[in-house]
Every structure is written in C-alpha cells, then in structure tokens.
Design a protein around this motif. Structure first.
Motif, PDB file in Angstrom:
ATOM      1  N   ARG A   1      56.526  19.347  32.977  1.00  0.00           N
ATOM      2  CA  ARG A   1      56.835  20.474  32.888  1.00  0.00           C
ATOM      3  C   ARG A   1      57.164  21.254  31.625  1.00  0.00           C
ATOM      4  O   ARG A   1      57.288  22.470  31.563  1.00  0.00           O
ATOM      5  N   ALA A   2      57.407  20.422  30.680  1.00  0.00           N
ATOM      6  CA  ALA A   2      57.766  21.132  29.547  1.00  0.00           C
ATOM      7  C   ALA A   2      56.580  22.026  29.048  1.00  0.00           C
ATOM      8  O   ALA A   2      56.769  22.860  28.406  1.00  0.00           O
ATOM      9  N   PHE A   3      55.471  21.531  29.262  1.00  0.00           N
ATOM     10  CA  PHE A   3      54.176  22.271  29.062  1.00  0.00           C
ATOM     11  C   PHE A   3      53.736  23.170  30.174  1.00  0.00           C
ATOM     12  O   PHE A   3      53.238  24.185  29.811  1.00  0.00           O
ATOM     13  N   SER A   4      53.925  22.822  31.412  1.00  0.00           N
ATOM     14  CA  SER A   4      53.590  23.908  32.429  1.00  0.00           C
ATOM     15  C   SER A   4      54.312  25.232  32.682  1.00  0.00           C
ATOM     16  O   SER A   4      53.595  26.286  32.972  1.00  0.00           O
ATOM     17  N   GLY A   5      55.444  25.101  32.622  1.00  0.00           N
ATOM     18  CA  GLY A   5      56.460  26.224  32.648  1.00  0.00           C
ATOM     19  C   GLY A   5      55.816  27.329  31.814  1.00  0.00           C
ATOM     20  O   GLY A   5      55.796  28.503  32.126  1.00  0.00           O
ATOM     21  N   PRO A   6      56.100  27.116  30.426  1.00  0.00           N
ATOM     22  CA  PRO A   6      55.630  28.070  29.493  1.00  0.00           C
ATOM     23  C   PRO A   6      54.243  28.536  29.497  1.00  0.00           C
ATOM     24  O   PRO A   6      53.901  29.784  29.371  1.00  0.00           O
ATOM     25  N   SER A   7      53.241  27.554  30.192  1.00  0.00           N
ATOM     26  CA  SER A   7      51.832  27.791  30.326  1.00  0.00           C
ATOM     27  C   SER A   7      51.595  29.017  31.311  1.00  0.00           C
ATOM     28  O   SER A   7      50.776  30.032  31.230  1.00  0.00           O
ATOM     29  N   PHE A   8      52.470  28.986  32.585  1.00  0.00           N
ATOM     30  CA  PHE A   8      52.503  29.880  33.567  1.00  0.00           C
ATOM     31  C   PHE A   8      52.851  31.101  32.953  1.00  0.00           C
ATOM     32  O   PHE A   8      52.361  32.333  33.082  1.00  0.00           O
ATOM     33  N   GLY A   9      53.977  30.996  32.368  1.00  0.00           N
ATOM     34  CA  GLY A   9      54.574  32.293  31.974  1.00  0.00           C
ATOM     35  C   GLY A   9      53.830  33.354  30.977  1.00  0.00           C
ATOM     36  O   GLY A   9      53.881  34.469  30.982  1.00  0.00           O
ATOM     37  N   SER A  10      53.273  32.291  29.970  1.00  0.00           N
ATOM     38  CA  SER A  10      52.504  33.013  28.847  1.00  0.00           C
ATOM     39  C   SER A  10      51.216  33.473  29.400  1.00  0.00           C
ATOM     40  O   SER A  10      50.597  34.464  28.790  1.00  0.00           O
ATOM     41  N   LEU A  11      50.834  33.027  30.465  1.00  0.00           N
ATOM     42  CA  LEU A  11      49.300  33.500  30.757  1.00  0.00           C
ATOM     43  C   LEU A  11      49.352  34.839  31.632  1.00  0.00           C
ATOM     44  O   LEU A  11      48.387  35.670  31.580  1.00  0.00           O
ATOM     45  N   ILE A  12      50.544  35.337  31.988  1.00  0.00           N
ATOM     46  CA  ILE A  12      50.756  36.580  32.823  1.00  0.00           C
ATOM     47  C   ILE A  12      50.270  37.723  31.927  1.00  0.00           C
ATOM     48  O   ILE A  12      49.527  38.408  32.079  1.00  0.00           O
ATOM     49  N   SER A  13      50.779  37.553  30.731  1.00  0.00           N
ATOM     50  CA  SER A  13      50.672  38.785  29.775  1.00  0.00           C
ATOM     51  C   SER A  13      48.938  38.966  29.297  1.00  0.00           C
ATOM     52  O   SER A  13      48.625  40.111  28.770  1.00  0.00           O
ATOM     53  N   GLN A  14      48.277  37.821  29.303  1.00  0.00           N
ATOM     54  CA  GLN A  14      46.902  37.861  29.153  1.00  0.00           C
ATOM     55  C   GLN A  14      46.008  38.370  30.173  1.00  0.00           C
ATOM     56  O   GLN A  14      44.763  38.431  30.030  1.00  0.00           O
ATOM     57  N   ILE A  15      46.646  38.364  31.432  1.00  0.00           N
ATOM     58  CA  ILE A  15      45.802  38.871  32.594  1.00  0.00           C
ATOM     59  C   ILE A  15      46.240  40.090  32.782  1.00  0.00           C
ATOM     60  O   ILE A  15      45.412  41.063  33.307  1.00  0.00           O
ATOM     61  N   VAL A  16      47.379  40.613  32.599  1.00  0.00           N
ATOM     62  CA  VAL A  16      47.986  42.015  33.093  1.00  0.00           C
ATOM     63  C   VAL A  16      48.052  42.923  31.790  1.00  0.00           C
ATOM     64  O   VAL A  16      48.555  42.687  30.769  1.00  0.00           O
ATOM     65  N   PRO A  17      47.681  44.288  31.824  1.00  0.00           N
ATOM     66  CA  PRO A  17      47.784  45.190  30.798  1.00  0.00           C
ATOM     67  C   PRO A  17      49.144  45.414  30.622  1.00  0.00           C
ATOM     68  O   PRO A  17      50.323  45.328  31.747  1.00  0.00           O
ATOM     69  N   ARG A  18      49.938  45.674  28.981  1.00  0.00           N
ATOM     70  CA  ARG A  18      51.113  45.795  29.003  1.00  0.00           C
ATOM     71  C   ARG A  18      51.970  46.785  29.867  1.00  0.00           C
ATOM     72  O   ARG A  18      53.060  46.665  30.161  1.00  0.00           O
ATOM     73  N   ASN A  19      50.944  47.888  30.100  1.00  0.00           N
ATOM     74  CA  ASN A  19      51.856  48.985  30.947  1.00  0.00           C
ATOM     75  C   ASN A  19      52.329  48.698  32.226  1.00  0.00           C
ATOM     76  O   ASN A  19      53.229  49.464  32.851  1.00  0.00           O
ATOM     77  N   ILE A  20      51.795  47.779  32.713  1.00  0.00           N
ATOM     78  CA  ILE A  20      52.116  47.308  34.132  1.00  0.00           C
ATOM     79  C   ILE A  20      52.659  45.951  34.194  1.00  0.00           C
ATOM     80  O   ILE A  20      52.983  45.211  35.190  1.00  0.00           O
ATOM     81  N   LEU A  21      53.192  45.140  32.908  1.00  0.00           N
ATOM     82  CA  LEU A  21      53.737  44.064  33.041  1.00  0.00           C
ATOM     83  C   LEU A  21      55.188  43.922  33.832  1.00  0.00           C
ATOM     84  O   LEU A  21      55.504  42.967  34.303  1.00  0.00           O
ATOM     85  N   PRO A  22      55.922  44.975  33.635  1.00  0.00           N
ATOM     86  CA  PRO A  22      57.073  44.701  34.607  1.00  0.00           C
ATOM     87  C   PRO A  22      57.008  44.673  36.106  1.00  0.00           C
ATOM     88  O   PRO A  22      57.579  43.906  36.599  1.00  0.00           O
ATOM     89  N   GLN A  23      56.138  45.577  36.756  1.00  0.00           N
ATOM     90  CA  GLN A  23      55.522  45.217  37.935  1.00  0.00           C
ATOM     91  C   GLN A  23      54.930  43.689  38.174  1.00  0.00           C
ATOM     92  O   GLN A  23      55.178  43.053  39.146  1.00  0.00           O
ATOM     93  N   ALA A  24      54.227  43.329  37.292  1.00  0.00           N
ATOM     94  CA  ALA A  24      53.659  41.842  36.984  1.00  0.00           C
ATOM     95  C   ALA A  24      54.669  41.118  37.372  1.00  0.00           C
ATOM     96  O   ALA A  24      54.740  40.035  38.073  1.00  0.00           O
ATOM     97  N   ALA A  25      55.810  41.068  36.331  1.00  0.00           N
ATOM     98  CA  ALA A  25      56.791  40.142  36.347  1.00  0.00           C
ATOM     99  C   ALA A  25      57.637  39.991  37.700  1.00  0.00           C
ATOM    100  O   ALA A  25      58.034  39.215  38.231  1.00  0.00           O
TER     101      ALA A  25
END
Length: 414
Positions: A131-155
């Motif tokens: 889990r030490a590796f999986s949690g941050p991997s999930f979280g950090s992947l979102i910003s590489q999939i979604v453009p910054r201007n819609i990150l709040p909606q993605a979160a």
C-alpha cells in the motif's frame, strides 16, 4: 453539452477515455479491497474474540506502510507510474490468495485459531508494504491523465467513485460473510480484483518528470520540505491525521455489532458502510454544487461535527441511531476528502507529486490503522464505550487547537 475542457462542467473529465478506465478500474479494485477489510475484521474477532487483536491487525499494516512511505514516493517519481501501479495491484491479489488458503477449514483445523490469526497479521503486514506504493501511484496518475484546468472536477469524481466502491465493498462484505462464508468470499474477491486490473491495463504508459541525478534522501527531503512549507497542505494533513487517529470508531464496529447492538454480519456490513455512504452523499453534493469560498473554515466545522458524531455513536444502543451517527460522520468526512484532495491536485507540481502524496499517505491512510490500534488498546484499558467517547472528545480538542495554530488553513480559499 459542455466541451470536455470546460472548467464549469463538473463531468468534463469523464469525456476522457483513459479517465473512465481509471475510474472504473480503481472503483472495482477498491471495492474488492474494502470487502477484504470488512471480512478480515469480522474473521479476526470471530477467531480470537479479542478487541486487542483487532488493534494489532491495524498495527500489522501501519508499520510497513509508514516505514516505506517516504522511499515509495521517491521511487514512484523516478519510475513509470502505470507500471508501478499494476505491479502493486498484482501483489494485492496475491495477498487475497493467501487469505483464501488461510481460510480453508483444513488450515484452521491443523493450525488452530491463534496461529491462523498470526498468519492473517503477517499477510496484512505484506499488504501494508504494498500500500505504501499503490496509494501514491493512484493519486499521482490522475494529473497525468486529466488536464490541469479540470483537475478539481477529476478530484471530486475520483473521490466519489472511491467512496461508492468503499460503500459497496463494506456492505457486500457483510452479505458475503452471511451467504457465502469467509472462504468462498475470498474466491469471489479474487475475481473482482482481476476485473479491476483489466480496466487499469488499458491506460497507456506515462512520462517520467523527475530526474535521477539526486540521492534518495535528498529526493525524499524535497517532498517533506514542500509539504511543511505549504501551510495549507500541512494543516489539512495534520487535522485529518488526529481526527482519524482518535475518532477511529470504525475499528471497533465488529465489537459494537456483535456485543452491544446484537446484529449479525449483514448489520455489521451496513454499519461498516455507513461512514462511506455519508461521505458519498456529501461528495456528490459538493461535486454538483462546489464550495465557492471559505473552504478552510468549512473544513474545521466538518472536523468538529465528525467528533460529535463519534460520541453519539458511542452512547447509542439502537442500531438505526448508530447507523445514522456513522452516516453523519461520513458526511463530515466527505468535506475533508474534497478539500484535501483538491488542495493536493492544485498545489503540488508533477515532479514532486509521488513524494508529496506519499507524505499524505503517511498522515492520512496510516492514521486509519494507527487509529485502529489506538482503539483496540483504549478499549482494552477503558472499555469499549468509554474509549470511543474519549476518541470523539480528543477529535474536538485537536480541532479547536488547530483552529488557533493553523491560521493559513483557516483562511484558505480556492
């Protein structure tokens, strides 16, 4: 219909195919993990009839998770995040295979209850390291999939999908115990986890932003320094850490379900799901009608409400009142989830994202297991009900103290 890039459309990220794969895969996989957690709590208490054993279940996971958290962030920033994520999810699936074997009637007859309980803790420790590796991997992947201007909606969508999965997993875990038994439940969970991995494999590999010319400790220190110099992030993490640490009544839900409220595994499943049901109600409301101002103050109000709900749960002898108290505590927690996840997505640069999210994992995710251990020890010393009342009062005290000690968080708006 709004365009995918519109910052006003709350569903804009869902126009992106990879984000849909991410949401579906993560939700299915997390549902399986939540089912596992629910079954483990019931199984451990059934094997040992010990509140302290429930505490050690949490401690078994938190020690490796905390020990590896900072290094995990450094590792994730230097490696391709999709590959790291898929590797960790495969290892989680292996852990469920071990639970399947431990729950065989032959294993329990040959080893005895306490030996099986020790085996469960050993596998839980392995899952903590993963889990030490999986949690941050999930979280950090979102910003590489979604453009910054819609990150709040993605979160917000990510938080909502996670909570839906958590609700489903907790509730279905109780039903599976009642209708399939513990051993067969793990077989079903294996199929669910593999389905989640299938969707996540459809995401393409992502670029690596961090450079490899720095030593491990220097890299880790950069992540820590960024968290502590960004007062809004540090304040939100600290507040959530202590609220969950002392207000972790969910760790004792198996005890309340069996010994106080006298409900079976189905009632236990719904009590376990109540907090997440409240969270998804609040996250859904805040996704459709976002908070426009004074998010910092609203975070403090929610933390205070959380503490009051935990005290109400402790003194209740009625199933529906207990369910309502936990549901309302989840609504309060939903505010924290949205505010904290939005701050992290907006304020953290890509090259530091893995390390900062690992620090967040130390503060937030590990506080659940530390809270579980604290609850087990406190229940052993004070008794079940007094220990939960104590936890709720401590949550209120920490919230008041943080209100005066963290003015940047109190005044924060985005």
């Amino acid at each position: 219909m709004s365009e995918p890039g519109s910052h006003r459309n709350p569903y804009a990220p869902l126009y992106l195919p990879e984000f849909r794969y991410f949401i579906m895969g993560r939700a299915i996989f997390m549902m399986g993990l939540r089912m596992t957690v629910t079954i483990l709590g019931w199984w451990m208490y059934e094997l040992t009839n010990s509140k302290l054993a429930l505490g050690f279940l949490g401690l078994s996971e938190v020690i490796p998770a905390l020990s590896l958290a900072l290094y995990a962030g450094h590792y994730i920033d230097l490696h391709e995040k999709r590959k790291v994520l898929l590797t960790t999810l495969s290892l989680f699936t292996l852990c469920v295979c071990f639970y399947f074997l431990l729950s065989l009637p032959q294993t329990q007859m040959r080893w005895g209850h306490w030996a099986v309980a020790s085996g469960i803790c050993a596998v839980v420790a392995l899952s903590g390291a993963i889990r030490a590796f999986s949690g941050p991997s999930f979280g950090s992947l979102i910003s590489q999939i979604v453009p910054r201007n819609i990150l709040p909606q993605a979160a917000s969508i990510s938080s909502a999908s996670w909570l839906i999965a958590s609700i489903s997993g907790h509730a279905m875990g109780g039903f599976l115990i009642a209708f399939a038994g513990i051993h067969n439940s793990f077989g079903i969970i294996l199929g669910i986890l593999l389905t989640g991995i299938f969707f996540l494999r459809k995401i393409s590999p992502k670029p690596i932003y961090a450079t490899k010319d720095r030593r491990t400790w220097q890299s880790v220190k950069e992540g820590l320094q960024y968290v502590f110099k960004t007062k809004e992030i540090a304040g939100a993490m600290t507040l959530d850490l202590f609220a969950v640490l002392f207000g972790g009544a969910v760790a004792l839900v198996p005890v309340f379900a069996k010994d106080i409220l006298k409900v079976g595994p189905i009632g236990f499943g719904w009590l376990n799901a109540a907090t997440d049901i409240g969270s998804i109600i609040m996250v859904t409301i805040l996704t459709i009608w976002p908070m426009r101002n004074r998010q910092g103050k609203k975070l403090f109000y929610a933390a205070s409400g959380f503490g009051i709900c935990i005290i109400l749960f402790a003194i209740s002898n009625n199933f529906w009142l207990s369910f309502f108290a936990l549901l309302l505590s989840g609504c309060m927690d939903g505010v924290s989830v949205i505010v904290r996840s939005t701050i992290l997505q907006l304020k953290v640069p890509d090259e530091l994202r893995g390390r900062v999210l690992s620090v967040n994992s130390m503060f937030i995710n590990s506080s659940n297991e530390l809270g579980q251990f604290e609850s087990g020890v406190a229940a052993k010393i004070m008794g079940t009900v007094p220990s939960v009342i104590f936890g709720g009062c401590m949550t209120l005290g920490v919230t008041i103290l943080t209100w005066f000690k963290a003015p940047a968080l109190r005044k924060m708006q985005y």
